[in-house]
Write a protein that holds these residues in place. Structure first.
Motif, mmCIF file in Angstrom:
data_model
loop_
_atom_site.group_PDB
_atom_site.id
_atom_site.type_symbol
_atom_site.label_atom_id
_atom_site.label_comp_id
_atom_site.label_asym_id
_atom_site.label_seq_id
_atom_site.Cartn_x
_atom_site.Cartn_y
_atom_site.Cartn_z
ATOM 1 N N PRO A 102 -2.444 -2.954 -16.842
ATOM 2 C CA PRO A 102 -2.027 -2.382 -15.555
ATOM 3 C C PRO A 102 -2.733 -1.065 -15.250
ATOM 4 O O PRO A 102 -3.060 -0.289 -16.169
ATOM 5 C CB PRO A 102 -0.520 -2.174 -15.745
ATOM 6 C CG PRO A 102 -0.128 -3.189 -16.772
ATOM 7 C CD PRO A 102 -1.295 -3.267 -17.715
ATOM 8 N N MET A 103 -2.968 -0.811 -13.967
ATOM 9 C CA MET A 103 -3.612 0.428 -13.546
ATOM 10 C C MET A 103 -2.719 1.624 -13.871
ATOM 11 O O MET A 103 -1.502 1.579 -13.663
ATOM 12 C CB MET A 103 -3.898 0.379 -12.039
ATOM 13 C CG MET A 103 -4.858 -0.725 -11.631
ATOM 14 S SD MET A 103 -5.119 -0.809 -9.824
ATOM 15 C CE MET A 103 -6.108 0.683 -9.575
ATOM 16 N N LYS A 104 -3.330 2.709 -14.386
ATOM 17 C CA LYS A 104 -2.567 3.895 -14.734
ATOM 18 C C LYS A 104 -2.253 4.735 -13.499
ATOM 19 O O LYS A 104 -1.265 5.469 -13.469
ATOM 20 C CB LYS A 104 -3.335 4.718 -15.776
ATOM 21 C CG LYS A 104 -3.499 3.984 -17.101
ATOM 22 C CD LYS A 104 -4.244 4.833 -18.117
ATOM 23 C CE LYS A 104 -4.383 4.092 -19.448
ATOM 24 N NZ LYS A 104 -5.129 4.903 -20.451
ATOM 25 N N SER A 105 -3.116 4.659 -12.495
ATOM 26 C CA SER A 105 -2.858 5.348 -11.231
ATOM 27 C C SER A 105 -3.309 4.446 -10.098
ATOM 28 O O SER A 105 -4.310 3.724 -10.228
ATOM 29 C CB SER A 105 -3.581 6.694 -11.177
ATOM 30 O OG SER A 105 -4.991 6.501 -11.235
ATOM 31 N N ALA A 123 0.826 -1.205 0.000
ATOM 32 C CA ALA A 123 0.000 0.000 0.000
ATOM 33 C C ALA A 123 0.862 1.259 0.000
ATOM 34 O O ALA A 123 1.889 1.328 0.678
ATOM 35 C CB ALA A 123 -0.918 -0.002 1.219
ATOM 36 N N ASN A 124 0.435 2.251 -0.801
ATOM 37 C CA ASN A 124 1.115 3.546 -0.921
ATOM 38 C C ASN A 124 2.522 3.431 -1.511
ATOM 39 O O ASN A 124 3.368 4.309 -1.313
ATOM 40 C CB ASN A 124 1.190 4.249 0.441
ATOM 41 C CG ASN A 124 -0.184 4.468 1.050
ATOM 42 O OD1 ASN A 124 -1.090 4.941 0.370
ATOM 43 N ND2 ASN A 124 -0.340 4.105 2.314
ATOM 44 N N GLN A 125 2.762 2.369 -2.253
ATOM 45 C CA GLN A 125 4.057 2.154 -2.908
ATOM 46 C C GLN A 125 3.840 1.965 -4.406
ATOM 47 O O GLN A 125 2.886 1.325 -4.827
ATOM 48 C CB GLN A 125 4.767 0.917 -2.351
ATOM 49 C CG GLN A 125 4.942 0.904 -0.853
ATOM 50 C CD GLN A 125 5.947 1.924 -0.375
ATOM 51 O OE1 GLN A 125 6.988 2.122 -0.996
ATOM 52 N NE2 GLN A 125 5.646 2.582 0.737
ATOM 53 N N GLU A 126 4.731 2.516 -5.204
ATOM 54 C CA GLU A 126 4.720 2.267 -6.642
ATOM 55 C C GLU A 126 5.801 1.267 -7.029
ATOM 56 O O GLU A 126 5.630 0.497 -7.972
ATOM 57 C CB GLU A 126 4.919 3.571 -7.420
ATOM 58 C CG GLU A 126 3.769 4.545 -7.279
ATOM 59 C CD GLU A 126 3.958 5.792 -8.127
ATOM 60 O OE1 GLU A 126 5.001 5.871 -8.831
ATOM 61 O OE2 GLU A 126 3.089 6.667 -8.093
ATOM 62 N N VAL A 178 4.360 -2.034 -8.785
ATOM 63 C CA VAL A 178 2.972 -2.348 -8.446
ATOM 64 C C VAL A 178 2.102 -1.961 -9.629
ATOM 65 O O VAL A 178 2.018 -0.786 -9.997
ATOM 66 C CB VAL A 178 2.522 -1.595 -7.175
ATOM 67 C CG1 VAL A 178 1.073 -1.952 -6.845
ATOM 68 C CG2 VAL A 178 3.435 -1.932 -5.998
ATOM 69 N N ILE A 179 1.438 -2.954 -10.252
ATOM 70 C CA ILE A 179 0.620 -2.671 -11.441
ATOM 71 C C ILE A 179 -0.874 -2.783 -11.156
ATOM 72 O O ILE A 179 -1.692 -2.477 -12.021
ATOM 73 C CB ILE A 179 0.989 -3.610 -12.605
ATOM 74 C CG1 ILE A 179 0.678 -5.068 -12.246
ATOM 75 C CG2 ILE A 179 2.446 -3.441 -13.009
ATOM 76 C CD1 ILE A 179 0.780 -6.019 -13.425
ATOM 77 N N GLY A 180 -1.224 -3.185 -9.938
ATOM 78 C CA GLY A 180 -2.634 -3.287 -9.595
ATOM 79 C C GLY A 180 -2.797 -3.464 -8.101
ATOM 80 O O GLY A 180 -2.022 -4.192 -7.472
ATOM 81 N N ILE A 181 -3.805 -2.777 -7.524
ATOM 82 C CA ILE A 181 -4.047 -2.900 -6.095
ATOM 83 C C ILE A 181 -5.501 -2.528 -5.814
ATOM 84 O O ILE A 181 -6.061 -1.630 -6.449
ATOM 85 C CB ILE A 181 -3.079 -1.998 -5.293
ATOM 86 C CG1 ILE A 181 -3.188 -2.278 -3.791
ATOM 87 C CG2 ILE A 181 -3.299 -0.539 -5.615
ATOM 88 C CD1 ILE A 181 -2.079 -1.614 -2.983
ATOM 89 N N SER A 182 -6.127 -3.221 -4.887
ATOM 90 C CA SER A 182 -7.537 -2.999 -4.578
ATOM 91 C C SER A 182 -7.699 -2.368 -3.204
ATOM 92 O O SER A 182 -6.996 -2.737 -2.256
ATOM 93 C CB SER A 182 -8.293 -4.326 -4.625
ATOM 94 O OG SER A 182 -9.621 -4.163 -4.140
ATOM 95 N N ARG A 183 -8.654 -1.445 -3.108
ATOM 96 C CA ARG A 183 -8.972 -0.855 -1.809
ATOM 97 C C ARG A 183 -10.031 -1.672 -1.082
ATOM 98 O O ARG A 183 -10.265 -1.473 0.122
ATOM 99 C CB ARG A 183 -9.484 0.582 -1.971
ATOM 100 C CG ARG A 183 -8.371 1.614 -2.030
ATOM 101 C CD ARG A 183 -8.938 3.016 -1.837
ATOM 102 N NE ARG A 183 -9.717 3.118 -0.595
ATOM 103 C CZ ARG A 183 -9.194 3.375 0.611
ATOM 104 N NH1 ARG A 183 -7.892 3.551 0.729
ATOM 105 N NH2 ARG A 183 -9.968 3.461 1.663
#
Length: 383
Positions: free
Chosen positions: A246-249, A98-101, A117-122
């Motif tokens: 991959p997620m752009k942001s 979390a909070n890391q690229e 990190v190309i994808g992460i879920s909240r």
């Protein structure tokens, strides 16, 4: 004479007639009987197929460890992850990255690689880290049908307290568990009896018989040996979507920034003993490439892979009886007491050895610097 001649003629006619009848039978009746499918084309009869022999637990652990990684953040916080496709994508928990690229990924043979990190879920505690250095490697097998039952035996792999690739055994002790740990909502969780600790997060939960990934180790009850694992089938769709696009942001996790995270790392002595143990695990599995990769570059310059490999030609197994770590300035001296099963002139003999290995860091990776050993006799062993 006439009778015998007549008898001979009759016998000849019978033979000729029988031959004609035989030819007629072969050319007409036999092809009809041979019109059945060849045996190899027949469908396998039910119950006739050979039952697959379950993999040995040791084999499963050894092969899986190569594909389980330790994830390190700049503040020293440690988590785990595992390779799930040939793109170099590693599945882990969202709370690990979390909070890391960008993060650092450490493989079982102590190689350090950058990860993105190309994808992460909240919502669901899952994330994907792409590691270019792992691209092309065969990933862990994944069970996608979600067929898990109570009391199934499992293996939990990860880096609890920074001790990389630690393995614990247990059972599925509960199904469909629900938890809320802000900001994540956990549902349909597996409850497991395999002990897990900080650093296990994001590591794989394996079926002990097949070695397939069935879950992601994610949480535990405080002060209890009860852990929880997310079913792998529940998160595969979103994971595969991130791998394709991959997620752009990346979303932010202010809730986790406010939490005080205590870095957890194994001591130098613990890492050194782990490395020597892993070296002999590789030898016992016949994986001399991995064992050789754990040696320092200076040692590799002194001994070629072929000579290293041939040095174990007469070794059947090596059992590590004890490992003693002694930190000494810039390195840790690990003394290994071994029992080796060897072939000597066609006979199998058991021998005892004492080997001393200096272990220290080389290019940010822990390596076995050199080795010096001696065979122990009965008196030395008693001492």
């Amino acid at each position: 004479m006439k009778r015998s001649w007549l008898f001979s003629v009759l016998v000849s006619i019978m033979i000729i007639g029988g031959g004609i009848a035989g030819v007629f039978y072969i050319t007409n009746a036999v092809p009809e009987q041979m019109s059945m499918s060849a045996v190899l084309d027949d469908p396998v009869k039910e119950g006739a197929e050979g039952n697959e022999v379950p993999k040995e637990t040791q084999d499963i652990i050894f092969e899986s460890q190569k594909l389980v990684v330790q994830i390190e953040l700049e503040d020293g916080t440690i988590g785990s992850g595992f390779l799930y496709n040939e793109k170099g994508d590693v599945i882990t928990n969202a709370h690990v990255v979390a909070n890391q690229e960008n993060v650092k990924v450490v493989t079982a043979d102590s190689k350090k690689m950058p990860g993105e990190v190309i994808g992460i879920s909240r919502d669901t505690d899952v994330a994907v880290v792409r590691v270019a250095g792992l691209k092309g490697k065969k990933p862990l097998p994944i069970r996608q049908d979600g067929s898990v039952e109570l009391l199934d035996e499992v293996l939990a792999l990860g880096s609890p307290l920074g001790l990389q690739n630690t393995v614990t055994r247990g059972e599925i002790s509960g199904l469909d568990r629900t938890l809320d740990i802000e900001p994540f909502h956990y549902k349909n969780m597996y409850q497991i009896s395999a002990p897990i600790s900080p650093g296990n997060s994001g590591g794989p939960l394996l079926d002990r018989e097949t070695g397939e990934v069935i879950g992601i180790n994610s949480a535990k009850l405080d002060e209890e040996t009860i852990g929880f694992s997310i079913p792998i089938g529940d998160i595969l769709p979103v994971v595969e979507r991130w791998s394709e696009s991959p997620m752009k942001s990346l979303p932010e996790f202010p809730e986790l920034e406010e939490q005080v995270q205590s870095p957890v790392t194994g001591t130098d002595a613990e890492q050194a003993t782990y490395l020597v143990q892993y070296f002999y695990d590789s030898i016992n599995q016949g994986d001399f490439v991995t064992a050789y990769s754990l040696l320092s570059s200076s040692w590799q310059e002194e001994i070629s892979f072929e000579d290293f490999r041939s040095g174990y030609n007469n070794t059947l197994t090596v059992q590590v009886d004890n490992l003693v770590a002694d930190p000494q300035g810039d390195h840790v001296e690990v003394t290994a007491f071994l029992t080796a099963e060897e072939t000597v002139e066609g006979e199998v003999e058991m021998k005892k050895y004492k080997v001393v290995y200096p272990v220290k860091t080389e290019n940010q990776s822990v390596k076995i610097w050199s080795g010096k050993g001696e065979e122990l006799d009965t008196e030395n062993e008693e001492e």
